[in-house]
Design a protein around this motif. Structure first.
Motif, PDB file in Angstrom:
ATOM      1  N   HIS A  34       0.840  -1.187   0.000  1.00 55.36           N
ATOM      2  CA  HIS A  34       0.000   0.000   0.000  1.00 55.36           C
ATOM      3  C   HIS A  34       0.874   1.235   0.000  1.00 55.36           C
ATOM      4  CE1 HIS A  34      -4.048  -1.714   0.714  1.00 55.36           C
ATOM      5  NE2 HIS A  34      -3.290  -2.767   0.996  1.00 55.36           N
ATOM      6  N   LYS A  35       0.404   2.231  -0.697  1.00 53.90           N
ATOM      7  CA  LYS A  35       1.190   3.454  -0.813  1.00 53.90           C
ATOM      8  C   LYS A  35       1.474   4.044   0.576  1.00 53.90           C
ATOM      9  CE  LYS A  35       1.514   7.433  -3.787  1.00 53.90           C
ATOM     10  NZ  LYS A  35       0.856   8.267  -4.781  1.00 53.90           N
ATOM     11  N   GLY A  36       2.730   4.323   0.827  1.00 56.18           N
ATOM     12  CA  GLY A  36       3.113   4.972   2.082  1.00 56.18           C
ATOM     13  C   GLY A  36       3.015   4.098   3.313  1.00 56.18           C
ATOM     14  N   ALA A  37       2.845   2.774   3.135  1.00 54.53           N
ATOM     15  CA  ALA A  37       2.690   1.890   4.297  1.00 54.53           C
ATOM     16  C   ALA A  37       3.933   1.935   5.175  1.00 54.53           C
ATOM     17  CB  ALA A  37       2.442   0.464   3.825  1.00 54.53           C
ATOM     18  N   GLU A  38       3.678   1.871   6.462  1.00 55.78           N
ATOM     19  CA  GLU A  38       4.801   1.945   7.382  1.00 55.78           C
ATOM     20  C   GLU A  38       5.009   0.583   8.055  1.00 55.78           C
ATOM     21  OE1 GLU A  38       6.303   4.553  11.155  1.00 55.78           O
ATOM     22  OE2 GLU A  38       4.620   5.298   9.977  1.00 55.78           O
ATOM     23  N   PHE A  39       6.126  -0.036   7.741  1.00 53.86           N
ATOM     24  CA  PHE A  39       6.444  -1.333   8.318  1.00 53.86           C
ATOM     25  C   PHE A  39       7.297  -1.083   9.563  1.00 53.86           C
ATOM     26  CE2 PHE A  39       5.215  -2.217   4.043  1.00 53.86           C
ATOM     27  CZ  PHE A  39       4.667  -3.481   4.060  1.00 53.86           C
ATOM     28  N   ARG A  40       6.626  -0.707  10.639  1.00 49.41           N
ATOM     29  CA  ARG A  40       7.326  -0.214  11.814  1.00 49.41           C
ATOM     30  C   ARG A  40       8.302  -1.199  12.439  1.00 49.41           C
ATOM     31  NH1 ARG A  40       2.160   2.097  14.752  1.00 49.41           N
ATOM     32  NH2 ARG A  40       1.571   3.449  13.024  1.00 49.41           N
ATOM     33  N   ASN A  41       7.953  -2.480  12.379  1.00 51.07           N
ATOM     34  CA  ASN A  41       8.800  -3.469  13.056  1.00 51.07           C
ATOM     35  C   ASN A  41       9.485  -4.432  12.115  1.00 51.07           C
ATOM     36  OD1 ASN A  41       8.522  -2.958  15.974  1.00 51.07           O
ATOM     37  ND2 ASN A  41       6.355  -3.159  15.477  1.00 51.07           N
ATOM     38  N   LEU A  42       9.376  -4.155  10.841  1.00 50.61           N
ATOM     39  CA  LEU A  42       9.921  -5.120   9.882  1.00 50.61           C
ATOM     40  C   LEU A  42      11.443  -5.107   9.904  1.00 50.61           C
ATOM     41  CD1 LEU A  42       8.707  -7.141   7.854  1.00 50.61           C
ATOM     42  CD2 LEU A  42       9.394  -5.552   6.063  1.00 50.61           C
ATOM     43  N   ASN A  43      11.985  -6.299  10.184  1.00 55.47           N
ATOM     44  CA  ASN A  43      13.423  -6.443  10.304  1.00 55.47           C
ATOM     45  C   ASN A  43      14.010  -7.088   9.052  1.00 55.47           C
ATOM     46  OD1 ASN A  43      15.643  -8.572  11.197  1.00 55.47           O
ATOM     47  ND2 ASN A  43      15.799  -6.734  12.465  1.00 55.47           N
ATOM     48  N   SER A  44      13.199  -7.946   8.442  1.00 59.40           N
ATOM     49  CA  SER A  44      13.729  -8.693   7.310  1.00 59.40           C
ATOM     50  C   SER A  44      12.673  -8.814   6.211  1.00 59.40           C
ATOM     51  CB  SER A  44      14.178 -10.061   7.831  1.00 59.40           C
ATOM     52  OG  SER A  44      14.320 -10.961   6.786  1.00 59.40           O
ATOM     53  N   LEU A  45      13.045  -8.451   5.011  1.00 62.71           N
ATOM     54  CA  LEU A  45      12.128  -8.521   3.869  1.00 62.71           C
ATOM     55  C   LEU A  45      12.822  -9.289   2.750  1.00 62.71           C
ATOM     56  CD1 LEU A  45       9.529  -7.604   2.338  1.00 62.71           C
ATOM     57  CD2 LEU A  45      10.743  -5.513   1.731  1.00 62.71           C
ATOM     58  N   ASN A  46      12.204 -10.397   2.357  1.00 60.33           N
ATOM     59  CA  ASN A  46      12.781 -11.217   1.305  1.00 60.33           C
ATOM     60  C   ASN A  46      11.764 -11.454   0.214  1.00 60.33           C
ATOM     61  OD1 ASN A  46      15.444 -12.489   1.133  1.00 60.33           O
ATOM     62  ND2 ASN A  46      15.062 -12.828   3.321  1.00 60.33           N
ATOM     63  N   LEU A  47      12.068 -11.029  -0.997  1.00 58.11           N
ATOM     64  CA  LEU A  47      11.143 -11.194  -2.106  1.00 58.11           C
ATOM     65  C   LEU A  47      11.846 -11.986  -3.188  1.00 58.11           C
ATOM     66  CD1 LEU A  47       9.957  -7.476  -2.149  1.00 58.11           C
ATOM     67  CD2 LEU A  47       8.783  -9.395  -1.073  1.00 58.11           C
TER      68      LEU A  47
END
Lengths: 493, 163
Positions: A256-269
């Motif tokens: 989503h536009k401007g979404a805030e992933f406040r606690n996201l430590n790891s993102l794997n795509l």
């Protein structure tokens, strides 16, 4: 107390049977199911001690005996626990169930009921059957076991009937569905009954078109993987505040536009098909690990990642993406792996893009690898000025020309791995004399190596290293890996 | 209580067979039982440990001193524990797990439990009996019946030579 003659002839007390139950439980929970049960033969007082083990783990795949025998072992074990009013906290069962196995269905129902009465916390039910007539239904009692904290279901069908007794899982923290056939609607229903779930893993399930993660205020880890190329599942995450890890393999994810992933430590795509337009507008205030691999959606866009705390960035793909990372992190690394499919990939434009990418990542410690699976890919074509590593004039090095202004130093690093053992050898810079060991064709004295020569060595060592690089007999099965370490000039402007 | 001066405080521990041991407070408080006593201010004189004998307590204190000398490095601590337990016979291990339980030392307790489990792994029934000093009070018929009941667990195990 019981005494017996010990090996050394002295009499000793049978201490282990005297240990308090809590301690015995600890010891038994470390033994395999077989080891634990086997102790019942030791003596009368040992006969049922194994039941103090709070976990039961039975699998017909490793079981030595026929199916009927296996069923009776599981049945007896559960009855023993029940009759002694003991609890099973964790029950793991791997069993082959086909469509016509009515007896097993009956037993499964019965067992799950017994377990529910014992307030089982962790339950893992795997169907080891390779029945090509499709998956069998999950017995409805499973989704009625209210006490569950962890539920793992593998190779079953979750349809309307299977959720007939669906309860609200007030304690459920982990839900894992593996190779399960399930529709969007059923998935949604189950998820809506897991208000406190922290971990969701959807691994190679069939039938999902869209997953919406809504109102899951405790969701920390989300793992999705799919191998079905035809039906791509879209994942939409609303209010992603609690998420700490997202791992998507072969799916679509909508940011989503401007979404805030406040606690996201790891993102794997990995192999994500969607376009990443909105990703650039998202905020990742604590993101430390970001990996992106084989994502076509990156092709047409310039990706900007707002991740002040980044520590490691990994990219792997066939094309050079345009990615920049805004960060205040002082020490972070980028690992860029580029596949060469055809020698024509190596156009000037390719290198210009690469230069741009490396420049935008130049605040990080960069590791750059060129990967090639094709035996006919000849690096000499890729780097046309490269004469198989001989007589190269550094000044004519096109590669170097491109980067001359920015590149301060390039070195080839080497890592060796011996045999099957995972040895943790660190990357280290290869020495000139060592380099000659690998240079089978030209035995010239070298004092200076050009960048394209280094590239050639990189390719040659890689080729040989994967086969038999016998430096001496005892290093026969050694594998050698090489990579470049590039040091960039600090921007003086 | 914690020393205000720089000198380390020593505690005196007494085993159930009246042996006295002194040990640095910083090492002894690995035991939650002892730490609670120190925090409550009842560690002034001699601390009686009614459930631990002198031989075991000596061993536990060796462990306390050894492990607390290692800085926060889980791998080094683990290798120390492995080495510490490697030469202990089964009886000592059983005593130690009891002591660790009483003293509330989870790291020692976990390590000894793992060691006991490891000792039992893949061993024949006869071996475990001998090692652990377990008297076989089954009649041959009873034993055969129990074995038959659980025969699936006897695959790939060392065969007994003497039972």
């Amino acid at each position: 107390m019981k005494t017996a003659k010990r090996e050394d002839g002295s009499n000793s007390v049978d201490k282990i049977s005297e240990l308090p139950e809590g301690i015995l439980q600890g010891i038994f929970s470390l033994l395999s199911q077989e080891e634990a049960v086997r102790t019942s033969v030791l003596s009368k007082s040992w006969r049922n001690i194994w039941c103090t083990r709070p976990n039961l783990d039975l699998s017909d795949v490793t079981f030595k005996g026929n199916k009927q025998h296996f069923l009776s072992v599981v049945n007896t074990a559960l009855e023993l626990y029940r009759d002694q009013r003991l609890c099973v906290d964790e029950f793991r069962l791997c069993i082959s169930v086909g469509h016509s196995d009515h007896e097993i269905f009956y037993l499964l129902e019965k067992w799950v009921r017994t377990l529910t009465n014992m307030s089982v916390k962790k339950f893992c039910l795997r169907n080891s059957s390779k029945d090509r007539n499709g998956l069998v239904e999950l017995p409805p009692v499973v989704l009625g076991a209210e006490s569950l904290q962890h539920l793992h279901v593998e190779n079953f069908m979750l349809n309307r009937k299977a959720i007939r007794r669906l309860v609200i899982f007030k304690h459920l923290r982990s839900l894992r569905l593996d190779g399960v056939s399930i529709s969007d609607e059923i998935f949604k229903k189950i998820i809506s009954r897991c208000p406190l779930v922290e971990n969701i893993c959807v691994d190679e399930c069939i039938g999902l078109g869209k997953i919406e993660l809504n109102n899951l205020l405790n969701l920390k880890n989300f793992y999705f993987s799919d191998m079905d190329d035809e039906h791509i599942c879209t994942i939409e995450i609303h209010a992603p505040y609690s998420l700490e890890t997202i791992h998507i393999l072969e799916g679509d994810i909508w940011f989503h536009k401007g979404a805030e992933f406040r606690n996201l430590n790891s993102l794997n795509l990995i192999g994500v098909k969607s376009s990443f337009h909105h990703l650039s507008s998202c905020k990742f205030p604590v993101l430390e690990t970001f990996g992106i691999r084989d994502c076509d959606g990156l092709k047409e866009i310039q990706l900007f990642i707002d991740a002040p705390k980044i520590r490691s960035f990994d990219y792997c793909g066939e094309f050079v993406p345009s990615i920049s990372i805004a960060t205040t992190s002082s020490k972070w690394s980028s690992d860029i792996n580029l596949w060469f499919r055809h020698s024509s990939d190596a156009s000037t434009l390719y290198f210009l893009k690469l230069k741009e990418l490396l420049k935008s990542l130049s605040q990080s410690e960069i590791s750059l690898s060129f990967l090639s699976n094709y035996m006919n890919t000849d690096m000499a074509h890729v780097f046309p000025e490269n004469n198989q590593g001989q007589e190269i004039d550094d000044g004519d090095d096109q590669f170097r020309k491109l980067w001359k202004r920015d590149l301060e130093q390039a070195s080839l690093e080497i890592k060796k791995k011996t045999g099957g053992e995972e040895e943790k050898e660190e990357w280290r810079t290869i020495t000139l004399s060592e380099l000659q060991n690998y240079d089978v064709d030209s035995k010239k004295e070298c004092h200076h190596v050009s960048l394209s020569e280094l590239l050639w060595y990189h390719q040659e060592i890689d080729k040989k290293g994967c086969h038999h690089m016998s430096l001496s007999d005892d290093q026969e099965r050694e594998r050698i890996f090489t990579r470049f370490a590039l040091k960039w000039r600090q921007d003086e402007n | 209580m914690a020393a205000e001066t720089g000198t380390p405080t020593t505690l005196t521990l007494k085993s159930n067979d009246d042996e006295l041991f002194s040990v640095a407070e910083s090492a002894a408080i690995l035991s939650v039982t002892i730490r609670n006593m120190v925090e409550d201010g009842c560690a002034g004189g001699v601390i009686p440990l009614d459930n631990v004998d002198g031989k075991t307590l000596a061993s536990v204190i060796t462990y306390m001193n050894g492990i607390s000398a290692i800085p926060a490095d889980e791998e080094k601590k683990k290798s120390y524990r492995d080495k510490f337990l490697s030469d202990k016979d089964f009886e000592t291990l059983a005593d130690m797990v009891l002591a660790a339980n009483y003293l509330n030392m989870s790291c020692l307790m976990d390590a000894v439990s793992a060691k006991i489990a490891q000792v039992m792994e893949k061993k024949s029934v006869g071996w475990v009996r001998r090692k652990f000093g377990i008297e076989n009070d089954y009649t041959p018929e009873e034993e055969a019946a129990v074995k038959e009941e659980h025969k699936w667990t006897f695959e790939g195990v060392e065969t007994d030579d003497d039972n």
